[in-house]
Design a protein around this motif. Structure first.
Motif: not given
Length: 615
Positions: A412, A398, A401-402, A404-409
């Motif tokens: 972006h 978990t 995943e959090e 990786s999402n932060i890195k993606n944001e």
């Protein structure tokens, strides 16, 4: 006769069915260049029987068929139909009688297929071209007549020579049909003359062959006599041969009877020999059967002996194999005894080791039980540790995943910031370029306004100059048109004078050649008549040969001239006296003017030289 309508299907530029209705009073077809006026005239000429493709403005007759275009297909047939009404025939052969009126409407059709086939129809019934020509022969509507004129033909008629104009006058006078019939009659006479010449040649050939035929006839008669003599000789020879043959037949009959007796004896001997031969044959057959049985027995014995030999060879091979197998088995038995002894020793050793291993196994079982207890306790602890480890793994997933999402944001957002900075730089550049272009456009607008003022001034000057030139051009055109009209009138008058001069010269030559020097002629009719230039062609057409008639002093000169013409067999000539006898001609006091468009009486437009009024 009146033309009602003309129907065209697939003819030249008329691909679809086109109908031209000619109402009463229609005399011409007009239109712009390229609309098909000449094609309509070609259609009239073609349906009346024109056979020359060159006169139809084509290379071959297939050129009259529609050749296709970008929007329409090629046609395979061309058809032209001419519908006529009120056709009146004049009396034939110069006989007196009423004019003959044909049916109310007559249709003449001509078709041409791309394969080369052509056909003519009259009232939708197949006919010949000759039938169509005969129908139009005395109506004025013919191929060579002047009832249908194409563009530019009227000028040729006005400027034509007297010989060409004579064709028109003969057509109007109704002489042409007699010329056509005369020509047909002359062609028939020529063919008859050729046939007569051919008959004369055949007669000469037959006469030449008569002598040969006579010789052959005499030879045939001689052959007949010789044949009769040969037949008589052959009959006498045949009688003599028949007598000799009868004598030979009598001798042959006597010899035949003696031979019959001999034949009977030979037959008896033959039958006895046949019986003996049959007996011999039967004995031979029995011997052959016994011999066949002996051969069969011999074959059976040979077969049995061969089978016995095979069995013996097989038994010998079996014996040898058994011997070898026996030796092999003996060797195996020796080996087995040795192996038995070694096996017994090994069994004893195994039994001893088994006793020792039994003690070891009991000790190992005790150790194994202890280890099993320890292992079960360890397994329970491992299970607890694995459950905790699994929970930690889930938490780790978990968190990953959090993360990786932060890195993606973050990536972006960084990309958006880069795009915004690039757009800001580009906008600033565009603003600078727009400001520069605006300044250049303002300068260009100021220059354009200045140039527009200059161009407007030059345009006004050019318009004024153009108006002056147009006015001068109009003046020049009016002068040119007046000059062309004057030139055209002068050319017409010159052509008329030339044609009149030629006709007068030809007539004068024909008449002067036929007159004697002693006959004194004052002048000709053409020398004493004067008329306005616009009526000269009309008077020439009316008077014709009479313009070349010679004027003499009195009727005695006319008699002398006629006598000379008869003696010399000269050409036809005309003579008029200066003072004709009263009662020969008295012009009417008034000519009826019944038709519209009549200018007046011809006599009123003619002035005669002084002293020749009576002529």
């Amino acid at each position: 006769m009146r033309i009602e309508r003309l129907e065209l299907i697939g003819f030249k530029s008329f691909a679809d069915k086109t109908v031209f209705k000619f109402h009463a009073g229609t005399t011409a077809i007009v239109g712009p260049n390229g609309c098909g006026k000449s094609n309509i005239v070609d259609a009239f000429k073609w349906v009346l029987g024109e056979q020359s493709a060159k006169s139809l403005r084509g290379g071959s007759m297939e050129d009259v068929i529609f050749a296709g275009s970008a929007s329409k297909k090629t046609k395979g047939m061309a058809e032209v139909t001419l519908i006529l009404s009120d056709i009146i025939r004049k009396p034939m052969n110069g006989q007196d009688g009423e004019e003959t009126k044909l049916p109310s409407e007559i249709s003449v059709t001509r078709r041409l297929f791309r394969s080369g086939e052509s056909e003519y129809l009259m009232n939708k019934v197949p006919c010949r071209l000759k039938d169509i020509k005969n129908m139009f022969l005395d109506t004025g509507l013919e191929l060579k007549a002047y009832s249908i004129l194409e563009q530019g033909r009227i000028g040729d008629i006005v400027n034509s020579k007297p010989l060409d104009r004579r064709f028109l006058i003969e057509e109007v006078a109704g002489v042409m049909k007699y010329k056509v019939r005369k020509q047909e009659a002359m062609s028939k006479l020529d063919s008859s003359k050729s046939n007569l010449q051919r008959l004369q040649d055949i007669i000469a050939e037959v006469k030449r062959q008569i002598n040969t035929i006579d010789r052959h006839a005499r030879k045939a008669e001689k052959y007949k006599k010789l044949f009769e003599e040969i037949k008589d000789i052959e009959v006498r020879t045949a009688k003599r041969d028949l007598k000799a043959f009868n004598e030979e037949i009598a001798g042959l009959i006597s010899s035949e009877e003696s031979l019959k007796l001999c034949v009977g004896e030979v037959a008896v001997n033959f039958h006895s020999m046949e019986a003996l031969i049959e007996e011999k044959k039967r004995l031979c057959i029995e011997n052959e059967r016994a011999l066949a049985e002996i051969r069969n027995r011999l074959y059976a014995l040979e077969k049995e002996s061969m089978e016995d030999e095979g069995k013996i060879a097989l038994l010998k091979s079996d014996c040898e194999n058994l011997k070898e197998r026996n030796g092999h088995l003996l060797r195996q038995s020796n080996d087995l005894t040795i192996e038995k002894e070694t096996t017994l020793e090994s069994i004893k050793e195994i039994e001893n080791s088994a006793v020792e291993m039994g003690g070891d196994i009991s000790r190992l079982e005790a150790i194994l039980d202890e280890r099993k207890e320890i292992f079960s306790a360890a397994e329970s602890g491992i299970a607890e540790v694995e459950s905790e480890l699994e929970q930690e793994r889930r938490n780790l997933y978990t968190k990953a995943e959090e993360l990786s999402n932060i890195k993606n944001e973050i990536s972006h957002i960084s990309l958006n910031m880069e795009n915004i900075t690039r757009k800001t730089d580009r906008s600033s550049q565009e603003i600078n370029s727009v400001q520069d272009s605006m300044s250049s456009i303002l300068l260009a607008i100021e220059q354009t306004i200045n140039e527009d003022a200059v161009f407007e001034k030059e345009l006004q000057e050019t318009k004024q100059a153009k108006e002056g030139l147009v006015a001068k051009l109009k003046d020049k055109k009016t002068e040119l048109s007046s000059s062309e009209e004057f030139l055209y009138r002068e050319r017409e008058s010159l052509a008329g004078l030339n044609s009149r001069l030629e006709s007068l010269v030809e007539l004068d030559r024909g008449q002067m050649a036929s007159l004697d020097e002693n006959i004194r002629t004052l002048c000709q009719v053409a020398d004493i008549i004067e008329t306005p230039s616009e009526y000269e062609a009309a008077f020439e057409a009316i008077l014709g040969d009479k313009l070349g008639a010679s004027i003499v002093e009195n009727r005695e000169e006319i008699s002398r001239a006629l006598g000379h013409i008869k003696e010399q067999n000269a050409k036809r000539s005309g003579f008029i006296a200066v003072n004709p006898v009263r009662g020969e001609f008295s012009p009417p006091s008034h000519y009826p003017l019944s038709q519209n468009g009549v200018i007046g009486e011809a006599v009123k437009f003619v002035s005669v030289k002084a002293g020749y009024e009576k002529v």
